[in-house]
Design an enzyme around this catalytic site. Structure first.
Site, PDB file in Angstrom:
ATOM      1  N   SER A  60       0.840  -1.192   0.000  1.00 20.04           N
ATOM      2  CA  SER A  60       0.000   0.000   0.000  1.00 20.04           C
ATOM      3  C   SER A  60       0.883   1.253   0.000  1.00 20.04           C
ATOM      4  O   SER A  60       1.691   1.423  -0.907  1.00 20.04           O
ATOM      5  CB  SER A  60      -0.953  -0.058   1.205  1.00 20.04           C
ATOM      6  OG  SER A  60      -2.009   0.839   1.064  1.00 20.04           O
ATOM      7  N   HIS A  90      -7.056  -6.538  -0.180  1.00 19.45           N
ATOM      8  CA  HIS A  90      -6.030  -5.500  -0.274  1.00 19.45           C
ATOM      9  C   HIS A  90      -4.681  -6.121   0.063  1.00 19.45           C
ATOM     10  O   HIS A  90      -4.398  -6.419   1.223  1.00 19.45           O
ATOM     11  CB  HIS A  90      -6.355  -4.359   0.692  1.00 19.45           C
ATOM     12  CG  HIS A  90      -5.354  -3.247   0.663  1.00 19.45           C
ATOM     13  ND1 HIS A  90      -4.898  -2.675  -0.507  1.00 19.45           N
ATOM     14  CD2 HIS A  90      -4.721  -2.581   1.677  1.00 19.45           C
ATOM     15  CE1 HIS A  90      -4.035  -1.722  -0.215  1.00 19.45           C
ATOM     16  NE2 HIS A  90      -3.897  -1.644   1.101  1.00 19.45           N
ATOM     17  N   ASP A 145      -8.847  -5.071  -5.706  1.00 20.54           N
ATOM     18  CA  ASP A 145      -8.309  -4.477  -4.484  1.00 20.54           C
ATOM     19  C   ASP A 145      -9.160  -3.257  -4.149  1.00 20.54           C
ATOM     20  O   ASP A 145      -9.275  -2.338  -4.960  1.00 20.54           O
ATOM     21  CB  ASP A 145      -6.852  -4.058  -4.719  1.00 20.54           C
ATOM     22  CG  ASP A 145      -6.167  -3.563  -3.457  1.00 20.54           C
ATOM     23  OD1 ASP A 145      -6.829  -2.882  -2.642  1.00 20.54           O
ATOM     24  OD2 ASP A 145      -4.969  -3.836  -3.286  1.00 20.54           O
TER      25      ASP A 145
END
Length: 519
Positions: free
Chosen positions: A238, A488, A461
């Site tokens: 991320s 995710h 995602d």
């Protein structure tokens, strides 16, 4: 619609993998550096010794206390300058956690960051240590997590809101009031938040000015040297992908391998990131709703978006009591999004929505607490404070009220289940009132000479859309690995196809074939 700040925060990725194992700790300080190039004036930082020992003293949360006592984990503190332009000035310390390679043919260290910004790398590494210990990666690499400056066990820690103030902030849905009065009230809250961060954090504005990714990647290069690695091996999830490609841009000759999973689009500003993220959550909600409607007891009958809105919108005026606290609209939607991060949490979300239809908010509150990292004693990690502070110093603030209002409208179009049915707000977030200037801006990284990165992107995602990974792989002249799923991030979370491809790349530099997909 929610503020830009509120829903950008939902991109936070906090990995919670189970099964911790094995251990040892050092009796004497360990000095392996300096290794590789040392910037002028930083010799004592790049060559410092680390005093590895037990990890329990580093725990700053309930989850950390339950994780850091596992065998095989050792912790230390890394000293770095607060301001790299003034290396003889104030110093700060970063918390480190390591699980040593379990095999004899060790390659080096593998540094991990779980994202956020503001999530604990120490906790992430502790959670990953057990599941990876007997894999090729665990056998060949020391797994190392660090808490970025201001975060978790690093000292000084960023301090903005008290636990009671955080509870009150979550119970207050003023940011959904798009009237002039609501905008003024929201901006006053944001202004006070920024001021509290400067007042309550040691070194004040100087600390806030040096919390960003620009400084974090310099810390990571010090860490590389101190660990004894000539070149960096890194896994970022991320927001951790931004750390990875920023490090590659700043230290291109110091990179051996980069695995970047759940990529941020490096060219997007915070407004465009908000809308892109909304698309991801909108699609994930549709997938969840279809799954839910196939099962008995699903409260999302008929049109699932309208059914969801009918459940949560009343909370704007009439929050539900949960043991002396109240489930606000913001908590209900935050709890929903927490569960949309992974299909494994869909049953819990289904139960929570069914409970809400009967007037109970316990499960959704528990999900919102999980996202906000509030433990059973009512104590919060500083992740949410750090998220705002790091984002505000990383990128220029969005001041254009019409742009903000337009983003709220577009968000409601791509994620209609999160449309509160109120007038879009043009309120600026805390970054508009931040007491120090930003230190970077969105741009494609210049990474000439850097080995090709492996970029992993998931088709559904919810937090970092698939196409962002496509774009980042192209920008880095790297290789894209596609995972077909609803979650995710995925690397080192048990998918043999993805984990195997990542292991081959990290161990011997072999990239997966062009167009490779895993399911």
């Amino acid at each position: 619609m929610p503020s830009v700040e509120r829903y950008l925060a939902l991109a936070t990725c906090v990995l919670a993998l189970g099964g911790l194992t094995t251990a040892c700790s050092s009796d004497q300080p360990e000095q392996k550096g300096p290794v590789g190039p040392v910037p002028q004036g930083l010799d004592r930082f790049y060559g410092q010794a680390l005093d590895w020992g037990e990890c329990e003293p580093y725990a700053t949360s309930e989850m950390a206390r339950s994780s850091f006592g596992a065998e095989g984990l050792e912790c230390a503190r890394l000293t770095v300058p607060l301001d790299y332009d003034e290396p003889d000035g104030p110093e700060i310390e970063l918390g480190l956690l390591r699980h040593r390679a379990t095999g004899d043919d060790r390659i080096g260290s593998l540094v991990v960051n779980p994202g956020g910004p503001g999530a604990s790398g120490m906790l992430s590494a502790a959670s990953m240590a057990g599941p990876t210990a007997d894999t090729e990666i665990g056998q060949r690499f020391d797994l190392v997590g660090f808490d970025p400056r201001g975060v978790g066990a690093s000292e000084p820690a960023l301090e903005c809101l008290t636990d009671n103030e955080r509870d009150a902030d979550r119970a207050d849905d003023v940011e959904y009031d798009g009237s002039r009065q609501g905008v003024r009230a929201t901006e006053e809250e944001e202004r006070r938040f920024a001021a509290k961060c400067a007042e309550r954090t040691e070194h004040g504005e100087d600390m806030l000015a040096h919390l960003g990714t620009r400084d974090v990647v310099q810390d990571m290069d010090v860490l590389r040297s101190v660990l004894g690695d000539r070149k960096l091996n890194y896994v970022g999830y991320s927001y951790g992908t931004r750390i990875g490609y920023t490090y590659a841009e700043r230290f291109p000759r110091n990179v051996r391998s980069l695995v970047l999973d759940g990529a941020l689009d490096p060219e997007q500003d915070s407004v465009e990131s908000l809308v892109s993220q909304g698309e991801g959550f909108g699609k994930s909600f549709e997938e969840f709703a279809a799954w839910c409607q196939e099962r008995s007891g699903c409260p999302l009958t008929g049109d699932p978006t309208k059914a969801y809105q009918d459940l949560v919108r009343p909370l704007l005026d009439d929050p539900v009591d949960v043991g002396g606290r109240v489930l606000s609209y913001d908590d209900a939607t935050t709890g929903t999004i927490q569960a949309l991060y992974s299909e494994r949490m869909w049953p819990q979300l289904k139960s929570g929505l069914a409970e809400l239809s009967q007037g109970s908010g316990s499960t959704l509150m528990a999900l919102a607490d999980m996202y906000n990292e509030r433990d059973s004693s009512g104590n919060y990690a500083n992740t949410q404070d750090a998220f705002v502070a790091i984002r505000c110093v990383d990128d220029p603030p969005v001041e254009d009220r019409e742009k903000i209002r337009d983003a709220q409208r577009r968000y409601a179009e791509v994620a209609p289940f999160l449309d509160p049915g109120t007038r879009p707000s043009a309120a600026r977030d805390a970054c508009a009132f931040w007491p120090v200037d930003s230190t970077s801006e969105p741009h494609l990284p210049d990474v000439d000479g850097v080995p090709p990165a492996l970029v992993v992107s998931t088709t559904n995602d919810p937090a970092t859309p698939y196409r962002a990974g496509v774009q980042l792989a192209k920008a880095l002249d790297g290789r894209l690995l596609t995972f077909e799923g609803n979650q995710h991030t995925v690397f080192l979370q048990g998918n043999q196809c993805v984990d195997g491809a990542g292991a081959r790349y990290l161990i011997d530099g072999t990239l997966p074939q062009e167009g490779k997909r895993c399911g």
